[in-house]
Design an enzyme around this catalytic site. Structure first.
Site, PDB file in Angstrom:
ATOM      1  CG  HIS A 163      10.573  -3.995   7.850  1.00 47.13           C
ATOM      2  ND1 HIS A 163       9.820  -3.096   8.568  1.00 47.13           N
ATOM      3  CD2 HIS A 163       9.827  -4.295   6.750  1.00 47.13           C
ATOM      4  CE1 HIS A 163       8.676  -2.866   7.936  1.00 47.13           C
ATOM      5  NE2 HIS A 163       8.666  -3.580   6.817  1.00 47.13           N
ATOM      6  CD  GLU A 164      10.992  -6.249   3.641  1.00 44.93           C
ATOM      7  OE1 GLU A 164      10.028  -7.006   3.425  1.00 44.93           O
ATOM      8  OE2 GLU A 164      10.882  -5.000   3.635  1.00 44.93           O
ATOM      9  CG  HIS A 179       6.787  -7.984   6.051  1.00 45.47           C
ATOM     10  ND1 HIS A 179       5.522  -7.638   6.417  1.00 45.47           N
ATOM     11  CD2 HIS A 179       7.424  -6.820   5.747  1.00 45.47           C
ATOM     12  CE1 HIS A 179       5.381  -6.299   6.334  1.00 45.47           C
ATOM     13  NE2 HIS A 179       6.532  -5.793   5.936  1.00 45.47           N
ATOM     14  CD  GLU A 236       4.855  -2.454   7.130  1.00 41.99           C
ATOM     15  OE1 GLU A 236       6.039  -2.123   7.283  1.00 41.99           O
ATOM     16  OE2 GLU A 236       4.483  -3.181   6.181  1.00 41.99           O
TER      17      GLU A 236
END
Ligand code: ZN
Length: 507
Positions: free
Chosen positions: A270-271, A274, A300
């Site tokens: 997830h990170e 980003h 997101e």
């Protein structure tokens, strides 16, 4: 370059130095500074950010922006600088309308409210937080009356996190999701009960997993998906986040739980999503209003694309499952098929951040409806826990046993971030649409993943989305990439295809 533009760039460069120091202090505070060192960091950060704020709101800044906005000067600017000047002027005019006293009160109240929330959560007692929440609601109303005097309050707040988005559009999207997903999840849960799988935990995933080995898994995953280590590094924090100085220096963090390896695995992806976004913004935009994507839903969408659309696809793991098993030997006893079922286990749960990708939608819809109840319908603060529990029952058929696992679980409202929650689900809705277009343009995503060609997907996202940084608003990105109006239909179709197969249900 005109003299005025040159002067303006120099001025921005001065501001950048303050900003750089603040970012560094924040990073150090979260990753390294000991508890007793925090206060000095806060003090230094307050100093440098006030200096920066003074430069950003000075008469001088106003004069330069006016000068550059004047037709003759403006027409000479490149498209990038036109964007920067136009939007900085908009922000400047907006910020200048906030009375400095109110701003100070707001920042102060945020800090107090954050502390009160922590205590209240610890004690699982909403009444400790209620007066602070009330204050944050009142101050948010007051701030918005200055920043967006002509807008309805909740629409103004939504626009602050996802420019161009409004509640009429979100109502349409979320209603579509509710209509389809409520019966869909009921059918899945009924299937689980009939198979006797129930809601029980799979013990294989709660044994001891060495944090050091988990760190290595994070490294492996980050480089696999295309997070560049010459322009990115990794730290450890209580709650994972991503931060960036520029496209050349992007930091992600993670938290390693000894008895839950999946948490760090999916936070890493997830990170990483980003981070990949920020690393691939046009470097010409670095440290300007055009760089670093400031739209939370769009941001997101990228982290969730990696985490869910790619990371929870079985084919993502095929080329690397052996590597995962050699880093975390406990996985050797878990066949890929079981791993796949575990990471896509649909279950009604109380905590948003632990929810599977399908029921996650309900956690956000609930918060969105609560925010409308708070800001539009003026529902009294003391009635909110009951409203929360009632909605949990309605959407997820479970009731929190206490406030800590109910209304107090997230920190967002404690610092006045009303209007932020919908971003998460908007991100997933965009993902459904991006996936459709990606399939049309690159072909079968399953096949690409199976062959270990995920970097081609990353490249596609880089070119279509990341490169533009903040210069394209979310609505513009959707129409440029997908050529159609925003719709929840592709996400719903993705859920039905994927979980229909997993659970052997046809819709
Ligand atoms: Zn995120």
């Amino acid at each position: 370059m005109s003299k005025l533009l040159e002067e303006f760039k120099e001025y921005l460069n001065r501001m950048k130095q303050y900003d750089h120091v603040c970012t560094l202090l924040y990073w150090d505070m979260k990753t390294a500074a000991p508890k007793l060192g925090q206060a000095a960091h806060v003090e230094a950060m307050t100093h440098f950010s006030s200096e920066n704020f003074a430069l950003a709101t000075s008469e001088k800044m106003g004069e330069m922006l006016d000068g550059l906005s004047a037709q003759e000067e403006f027409e000479q600017l490149s498209d990038t600088w036109k964007f920067i000047v136009k939007n900085m002027k908009k922000d400047f005019d907006r910020d200048r309308r906030i009375p400095p006293e109110l701003y100070k009160t707001f920042v102060q109240a945020q800090a107090e409210s954050g502390n009160a929330w922590e205590e209240a959560k610890e004690a699982s007692d909403f009444s400790l937080f209620a007066p602070h929440l009330q204050k944050m609601i009142d101050l948010t109303r007051e701030m918005t009356s200055y920043t967006d005097p002509d807008k309805e309050i909740y629409d103004a707040l939504l626009d602050q996190y996802e420019e161009g988005m409004d509640s009429a559009t979100i109502d349409r999207l979320f209603e579509e999701l509710k209509k389809e997903l409520i019966p869909f999840v009921k059918a899945i849960l009924a299937r689980e009960r009939s198979e006797n799988r129930g809601q029980s935990e799979n013990k294989a995933f709660s044994r001891y997993f060495d944090p050091d080995a988990q760190r290595k898994v994070q490294d492996m995953l980050l480089s696999y998906i295309g997070f560049r280590r010459d322009a990115g590094s990794v730290g450890e924090t209580e709650h994972p986040f991503t931060l960036n100085f520029s496209s050349r220096d992007v930091r992600v963090t993670n938290h390693y739980y000894e008895h839950d390896p999946l948490s760090a695995i999916f936070s890493a992806i997830h990170e990483g999503g980003h981070g990949i976004f920020e690393q691939n913004v046009n470097p010409e935009y670095d440290n300007t209003r055009a760089g670093s994507c400031r739209y939370m839903g769009l941001h997101e969408s990228q982290s969730r694309f990696y985490e869910n659309i790619l990371g929870r696809n079985k084919n993502f793991w095929l080329p690397i499952y052996d590597q995962l098993c050699s880093l975390l030997p406990q996985f050797k006893e878990i066949p890929l098929e079981d791993f796949y079922r575990e990471i896509n286990h649909v279950k009604n749960s109380l905590i948003r951040v632990n929810a599977d990708e399908v029921t996650y939608c309900f956690h956000i819809i609930l918060r969105y409806e609560m925010e409308k109840a708070i800001l539009r319908d003026h529902v009294p603060v003391m009635e909110l826990p009951a409203l929360w529990n009632q909605k949990m029952e309605e959407y997820l058929q479970i009731t929190p046993a206490n406030d800590a696992e109910g209304i107090l679980q997230d920190m967002h409202w404690s610092d006045g971030s009303f209007g932020y929650f919908p971003s998460y689900l908007l991100g997933s809705i965009y993902d459904g649409m991006f996936l459709d277009t990606l399939r049309q343009e690159l072909g079968d995503v399953d096949a690409l993943l199976k062959e270990g060609r995920i970097r081609e997907i990353t490249q596609w996202l880089n070119q279509k989305i990341h490169w533009y940084g903040s210069t394209r608003r979310p609505g513009e990105v959707i129409s440029a990439v997908c050529g159609r109006e925003i719709s929840a239909e592709p996400l719903i179709r993705y859920f039905k295809e994927k979980y229909g197969e997993i659970y052997g249900i046809s819709f």
